[in-house]
Design an enzyme around this catalytic site. Sequence first.
Site, mmCIF file in Angstrom:
data_model
loop_
_atom_site.group_PDB
_atom_site.id
_atom_site.type_symbol
_atom_site.label_atom_id
_atom_site.label_comp_id
_atom_site.label_asym_id
_atom_site.label_seq_id
_atom_site.Cartn_x
_atom_site.Cartn_y
_atom_site.Cartn_z
ATOM 1 N NE ARG B 65 -3.677 -2.537 0.293
ATOM 2 C CZ ARG B 65 -4.299 -3.163 -0.699
ATOM 3 N NH1 ARG B 65 -4.016 -2.885 -1.965
ATOM 4 N NH2 ARG B 65 -5.211 -4.068 -0.444
ATOM 5 C CG HIS B 180 -2.765 -11.210 -11.516
ATOM 6 N ND1 HIS B 180 -3.039 -11.651 -10.253
ATOM 7 C CD2 HIS B 180 -1.619 -10.501 -11.436
ATOM 8 C CE1 HIS B 180 -2.105 -11.214 -9.431
ATOM 9 N NE2 HIS B 180 -1.232 -10.515 -10.120
ATOM 10 C CG ASP B 306 -2.998 -12.172 -3.796
ATOM 11 O OD1 ASP B 306 -2.316 -11.174 -4.118
ATOM 12 O OD2 ASP B 306 -4.122 -12.394 -4.252
#
Lengths: 327, 430
Positions: B65, B180, B306
């Site tokens: 983040r 992904h 993840d």
Amino acid sequence: MKRHDIQLDSDGRLRHFLTIEGLKRDILTDILDTAENFATVGEQNVKKVPLLRGKTIVNLFFEPSTRTRTTFELAAKRLSADVLNININTSSTSKGESLLDMLHNLEAMHCDMFVVRHNQSGAAHFIAGHVAPHISVINAGDGSHAHPTQGMLDVFTIRRHKKDFTKLRVAIVGDILHSRVARSEIHALNILGVPEIRVIAPKTLIPSHAENLGVHVYHDMNEGLRDVDVVMMLRLQRERMQGAFLPSEEEYFRSYGLSREKLKLAKPDAIVMHPGPINRGVEIESSVADGPQSVILEQVTHGIAIRMAIMSMVLGRNPGGEIKEAV
Amino acid sequence: MRILIKGGRLIDPANDIDGTHDLYIADSHVVAVGDGPTGFHADSVIDASGCNVIPGLIDLRARLREPGQDHKASIESETRAAASGGITTLCLPPDTNPVIDTPAVVELIARRNDEAGYARVMPLGALTRGLKGEQLSEMLALKNAGCVGISNALAPILNQQIMRRAMEYAANTGLTLFIHPEDPVMAQRGCAHEGAVSTRLGLAGIPEAAETMAVAQHLMLVELTGVRTHFCDISTAHALRMIKRAQHDGLPVTCDVTTHHLHLIDIDIGYFDSNCHVRPPLRSQRDREALRQGIADNSISAICSDHQPHDADAKLAPFAMTEPGISGLETLLPLSLRLAEDGDASLSEIIAHLTIQPAEILGLKLGQLGVGSVADVCIYDPQHSWTFASDEMLSAGHNSPFNGWSLKGCVTHTLLGGKLAYELRDIPTL
């Protein structure tokens, strides 16, 4: 991992009413019996009973609805509760934070019950999980998940016409994929012991693993309607054409609309139901909707009795009030 | 600084070691295993008797983040959480704000990591500028700045011609491409596995085909372009089967799985538990069994967390409106160890999936404890079990569906380059 049903209090009584799934048959039968008593209230000159005097019920509608909100409001008023209607544009509360803030504000005003409608599946469970302990939540429809008061009023209507659930064949026709009404009806019918529930729709409107809900899937209406006792039609949202679920309203009506011809395939005394509002000529022919087998308007009337029953059972749990003696 | 780790069971799959061996560390490297070098005087001795000593864990995917979402977490808070979980290397996807598509952002992250890092943060560079799927990023510059791979993260590339060129160009850089696999249109608006549970709860489903279609399409392009490709977050049995076949055919493809897909299934959503809202969604039991089988047969090379820490508000809404993701750094090791307990794979195989195998995917000389290796070490007590409490997590994000689980395998020490990055103080109890 332990997981308790947040709908029930420690005595196994209804604290919230969020979904029919998982409830015992006794509770459903209790609701139906209680509603039977209330059904006569509306026919009297004085339409009020003082069961919920002093209670405040908030209709919290995040999604537009006239009929459901009105019947909830009438039900609450006939129980002598104070009613507050709040219609919220969902776009202004897209963040959960402000949703919770609003709930806490209402709690601070000493409300007793929230009747919630929201376009997101799980919204009623979410709100029930975050309200103060003295507040009950009733789900008036959440996304595609559940519309349990509608499910209950539908089985109430069936019981008034067909005495024994365990001998019935019921067909639900239409947009099962997006329908919270269908899901709640299916749970209620299964719990009450209906041996054969059919869902009828084109493949695009049947959700994945639908059989796991306890239904038989039909794609051909002529097969699916054969010898059923109850035909429950669902409303078709016009936007389904845009999502490529269906080619046109015309083709849908020809294949899955309930016409007089198709109704002949059901038992001669079959009843026809619809949660409203009706799209005449899209899912049902006018002559069927207004015909002798239709119980569609009765459903609306029963909606008030069912909602009175559920509200009084949920709010009437606590001993020491006028509630007990009044019943 | 010289450290002796004494009396532990050393498990180092890269060197095929599993036994009681002392580990000697000097100047941030392993200098001896078993018998100490002559004249070795330890400045510090760690008694590891009763504990397992393994290479520091390498997590192929963790959102920290920072930069861009400081209200959720920071490099400091998350690397601290990582160290407490025995993780010494974290791979950072490029979908930060700003996106990791210029060397300047790579340098910014490296600087923050130097200042406040309790673990090594290794960025992946963006495949396309701003992850927009239109223009190629300067991949060679990103590589030179320190990116260990290239990826478009969760942002789709809709134009397959651009995807082909990007893959060709990535092949040319020698960087591994991280994909992904999710078809954006098939997954659109979905928030749960399309199946019995999504049907019951009335949640918009994400079909298995959202993953298999994307895997199929990318496998065709791997064949065409030859780029070394790593598929992230495989969640379905069918997609894994396709990857296995491609591996068998000699295509340069690997894949990983998350701990939550190895332990949870769609049923765990219960009545709309937003901590189980993840992307790709929790799948069926059949899928979970196939993924565990993939660990055992090694068609899946790595287990990752993840990690996606969230502020509390991000999970406080009706299910579909919540932000997907799990804060997973602190459960990566114990949940992986549980697979060995369950008999799905041997302990050494599980450790390999957390250390040497992800290191090989990144092309890093980490994840091993042979003489000369970087001294990234995790020491844990395999017998100690405790009740995991999400409100006691070190990560700034407390969004874990594993709250209340009884876990086993408690990290006591983490060494990063021969320096103590974490030491257990208060022993958690059951």
